[in-house]
Design a protein around this motif. Structure first.
Motif, PDB file in Angstrom:
ATOM      1  N   GLU A 108     -10.190  -3.198  11.787  1.00  0.00           N
ATOM      2  CA  GLU A 108      -9.538  -1.890  11.711  1.00  0.00           C
ATOM      3  C   GLU A 108      -8.264  -2.008  10.868  1.00  0.00           C
ATOM      4  OE1 GLU A 108      -9.999   0.252  15.846  1.00  0.00           O
ATOM      5  OE2 GLU A 108      -9.476  -1.867  16.162  1.00  0.00           O
ATOM      6  N   PRO A 109      -8.389  -2.169   9.551  1.00  0.00           N
ATOM      7  CA  PRO A 109      -7.212  -2.421   8.712  1.00  0.00           C
ATOM      8  C   PRO A 109      -6.166  -1.321   8.752  1.00  0.00           C
ATOM      9  CG  PRO A 109      -9.145  -1.910   7.372  1.00  0.00           C
ATOM     10  CD  PRO A 109      -9.626  -2.129   8.770  1.00  0.00           C
ATOM     11  N   GLY A 110      -6.581  -0.080   8.756  1.00  0.00           N
ATOM     12  CA  GLY A 110      -5.615   1.011   8.746  1.00  0.00           C
ATOM     13  C   GLY A 110      -4.829   1.130  10.033  1.00  0.00           C
ATOM     14  N   ARG A 111      -5.360   0.573  11.098  1.00  0.00           N
ATOM     15  CA  ARG A 111      -4.727   0.687  12.393  1.00  0.00           C
ATOM     16  C   ARG A 111      -3.747  -0.449  12.667  1.00  0.00           C
ATOM     17  NH1 ARG A 111      -8.176   0.703  18.040  1.00  0.00           N
ATOM     18  NH2 ARG A 111      -6.503   1.367  19.432  1.00  0.00           N
ATOM     19  N   TRP A 112      -3.966  -1.586  12.024  1.00  0.00           N
ATOM     20  CA  TRP A 112      -3.199  -2.781  12.365  1.00  0.00           C
ATOM     21  C   TRP A 112      -2.267  -3.269  11.268  1.00  0.00           C
ATOM     22  CZ3 TRP A 112      -2.778  -4.321  17.190  1.00  0.00           C
ATOM     23  CH2 TRP A 112      -3.764  -3.930  18.103  1.00  0.00           C
ATOM     24  N   VAL A 113      -2.366  -2.728  10.078  1.00  0.00           N
ATOM     25  CA  VAL A 113      -1.507  -3.192   8.986  1.00  0.00           C
ATOM     26  C   VAL A 113      -0.870  -1.993   8.307  1.00  0.00           C
ATOM     27  CG1 VAL A 113      -1.341  -4.534   6.866  1.00  0.00           C
ATOM     28  CG2 VAL A 113      -3.027  -5.172   8.595  1.00  0.00           C
ATOM     29  N   ARG A 114       0.446  -1.889   8.432  1.00  0.00           N
ATOM     30  CA  ARG A 114       1.210  -0.849   7.743  1.00  0.00           C
ATOM     31  C   ARG A 114       2.440  -1.506   7.119  1.00  0.00           C
ATOM     32  NH1 ARG A 114       2.706   2.985  12.403  1.00  0.00           N
ATOM     33  NH2 ARG A 114       2.852   0.947  13.407  1.00  0.00           N
ATOM     34  N   PHE A 115       2.894  -0.936   6.026  1.00  0.00           N
ATOM     35  CA  PHE A 115       4.044  -1.493   5.311  1.00  0.00           C
ATOM     36  C   PHE A 115       5.200  -0.493   5.333  1.00  0.00           C
ATOM     37  CE2 PHE A 115       0.347  -3.622   3.561  1.00  0.00           C
ATOM     38  CZ  PHE A 115       0.746  -4.956   3.553  1.00  0.00           C
ATOM     39  N   ALA A 116       6.405  -1.040   5.449  1.00  0.00           N
ATOM     40  CA  ALA A 116       7.626  -0.239   5.382  1.00  0.00           C
ATOM     41  C   ALA A 116       8.277  -0.456   4.019  1.00  0.00           C
ATOM     42  CB  ALA A 116       8.577  -0.657   6.499  1.00  0.00           C
ATOM     43  N   PRO A 117       9.202   0.416   3.602  1.00  0.00           N
ATOM     44  CA  PRO A 117       9.883   0.212   2.317  1.00  0.00           C
ATOM     45  C   PRO A 117      10.532  -1.155   2.183  1.00  0.00           C
ATOM     46  CG  PRO A 117      10.322   2.415   3.128  1.00  0.00           C
ATOM     47  CD  PRO A 117       9.566   1.709   4.221  1.00  0.00           C
ATOM     48  N   VAL A 118      11.038  -1.703   3.292  1.00  0.00           N
ATOM     49  CA  VAL A 118      11.697  -3.003   3.215  1.00  0.00           C
ATOM     50  C   VAL A 118      10.703  -4.106   2.864  1.00  0.00           C
ATOM     51  CG1 VAL A 118      11.429  -3.651   5.651  1.00  0.00           C
ATOM     52  CG2 VAL A 118      13.420  -4.433   4.391  1.00  0.00           C
ATOM     53  N   ASP A 119       9.411  -3.874   3.116  1.00  0.00           N
ATOM     54  CA  ASP A 119       8.403  -4.876   2.778  1.00  0.00           C
ATOM     55  C   ASP A 119       8.247  -5.041   1.267  1.00  0.00           C
ATOM     56  OD1 ASP A 119       7.510  -5.805   5.350  1.00  0.00           O
ATOM     57  OD2 ASP A 119       6.634  -3.821   5.640  1.00  0.00           O
ATOM     58  N   VAL A 120       8.638  -4.018   0.513  1.00  0.00           N
ATOM     59  CA  VAL A 120       8.625  -4.156  -0.953  1.00  0.00           C
ATOM     60  C   VAL A 120       9.602  -5.255  -1.366  1.00  0.00           C
ATOM     61  CG1 VAL A 120       9.098  -2.999  -3.142  1.00  0.00           C
ATOM     62  CG2 VAL A 120       7.983  -1.745  -1.271  1.00  0.00           C
ATOM     63  N   GLY A 121      10.806  -5.227  -0.774  1.00  0.00           N
ATOM     64  CA  GLY A 121      11.780  -6.270  -1.062  1.00  0.00           C
ATOM     65  C   GLY A 121      11.308  -7.628  -0.598  1.00  0.00           C
TER      66      GLY A 121
END
Length: 470
Positions: A108-121
């Protein structure tokens, strides 16, 4: 008849449950007995424990966070092997948690992996770390450092993605404060209880070979790292104290915070004391408005009381915070600031390569600074010195990402989760001005706490169990 059937069914279920627990106990006892008599048994025990933990974390990934938070403070005492590379219980727990998380994410990739803006850095930091190996003065060290940064980001990404419910988030803080209480009490005993020899203390020698003073290190190699852990935990505990809604909560969080603060005091870490004070200011600013005045009052009373009863070594260390003339540690830190700026000036585009600072620094060392301290101590400047303009760009994007976590929540009261995360993060970021916290797990954990808290505050994904605050 129906009631009798339900009772009989209940007894059958209870007997089945008891039988399973009995079988598990017998099996565990047999494996433990085997483990006690042979190396093969130890491997069997490790395999069974690892498989059981893996299955538990696959089912409930947030259990991995609790395990990680409990194991991180063991530091050098949690090492399984030291060569060819150190392997710790924390690293095993992280590998297990990541593997279990990826199993769930694959389904369930959409349910368990999300990125925040800080993850870009964070992604840019990993890329810059590996890119700097191309021109690094010590490519093998740079590549190893890049791997460490990658796993540090994975720790933060995993934590932020599985702490999605208030109950599990609150329990994560409870585990954090629980470990801080335990290790803080050990640190206090190391410093102030004669004959207590559990863990590690750092001994500082004076001229002539006599012992000048000792500093509690818990199970850490460096007392300042121990202090960083306790300082962040202390201010997070303060946030829960000021947001307590019942007397019982107030009592529990107050006791936990007080014991953690006693351990912080025992480290004799001026960096830890200063960063805890800054974090406490954040706690006051994010507290419910009606409680801010008594927070400030309690803080002033606490500082005055501590000043009156503090042992001589504590008072001496506090008095030397700004002494750059007689205190070699302060003089070295100030000298390293100057040296790092000169290193940036001479190679501001590419830098030395991540983790290669110590190879170049001796040529820039200032007179009167420590001859044995060669690793960087100021993270913001070191980013630029080690990774050049890429490192500077990474810092700017990371700062923007952190700002974006909290800026959208303006205009509404702070939740305890947001206040605790921001206070701990500010404490650690302030500490990074004096210590090299790039690989310090607590910096990444509190970054993840900040991401998770911002999502909870915005009402995003209260829990993966739909409609359940899990």
């Amino acid at each position: 008849m129906q009631a009798a059937g339900q009772v009989e069914a209940g007894r059958g279920a209870a007997w089945k449950s008891a039988s399973l627990w009995l079988a598990a106990a017998v099996a565990s006892g047999a494996i433990a007995g085997l483990a006690a008599t042979s190396r093969a048994g130890m491997l069997v025990l490790a395999a069974v424990v690892g498989a059981t933990a893996f299955a538990a974390v696959v089912r409930k990934p947030h259990l991995g966070v609790y395990l990680i938070v409990a194991l991180v403070p063991l530091d050098i005492y949690g090492r399984i092997i030291s060569r060819p590379v150190p392997l710790t219980l924390y690293q095993l727990a992280l590998a297990l948690a990541l593997a279990a998380w990826w199993v769930r994410a694959a389904a369930e990739p959409g349910r368990w992996v999300r990125f925040a803006p800080v993850d870009v850095g964070c992604a840019m930091l990993v890329a810059a770390a590996f890119a700097s190996a191309v021109w690094s003065v010590d490519p093998p060290s740079t590549l190893r450092a890049g791997v460490r940064v990658l796993f540090a980001w994975l720790l933060a990404l995993f934590t932020a993605n599985v702490l999605t419910g208030r109950k599990r988030f609150r329990f994560a803080y409870a585990v954090l404060l629980g470990t801080a209480v335990l290790h803080g009490a050990i640190g206090f005993a190391q410093q102030f209880v004669p004959g207590f020899d559990l863990g590690r203390v750092r001994v500082y020698m004076a001229a002539g070979g006599r012992v000048n003073f000792v500093r509690a290190s818990g199970f850490f190699e460096d007392p300042n790292m121990f202090a960083g852990f306790l300082a962040a935990s202390f201010v997070a505990g303060l946030a829960f104290v000021v947001h307590s809604s019942t007397r019982r909560e107030l009592l529990v969080w107050s006791i936990a915070t007080a014991v953690t603060g006693a351990g912080l005091l025992a480290t004799l870490s001026r960096t830890g004391w200063v960063t805890a004070a800054l974090g406490a200011v954040v706690v006051a600013l994010t507290a419910p408005p009606r409680r801010r005045m008594w927070i400030v009052t309690a803080g002033l009373v606490g500082v005055l009381g501590l000043t009156a009863v503090a042992p001589g070594t504590v008072a001496t260390r506090a008095a030397s915070i700004f002494d750059t003339e007689r205190d070699e540690s302060n003089r070295t830190r100030y000298g390293m600031y100057q040296s790092t700026i000169e290193m940036i000036r001479d190679d501001w585009v590419l830098g030395t390569g991540l983790a290669a600072y110590e190879k170049v620094y001796p040529a820039y060392r200032k007179p009167g600074t420590s001859q044995v301290v060669v690793k960087p101590h100021q993270l913001p400047l070191s980013f630029w010195a080690e990774m050049g303009v890429l490192g500077l760009a990474v810092e700017m994007v990371l700062a923007l990402g952190v700002w974006m976590l909290f800026w959208p929540r303006r205009g509404r009261p702070w939740s305890v989760y947001e206040g605790a995360a921001l206070a701990g993060l500010v404490s650690l970021l302030a500490g990074s001005l004096f210590q090299y916290y790039l690989y310090f797990e607590y910096l990444w954990l509190f970054l993840a706490f900040a991401v998770a808290a911002s999502r909870l505050g915005a009402g995003v994904a209260i829990g993966f169990e739909r409609g359940h605050d899990g």
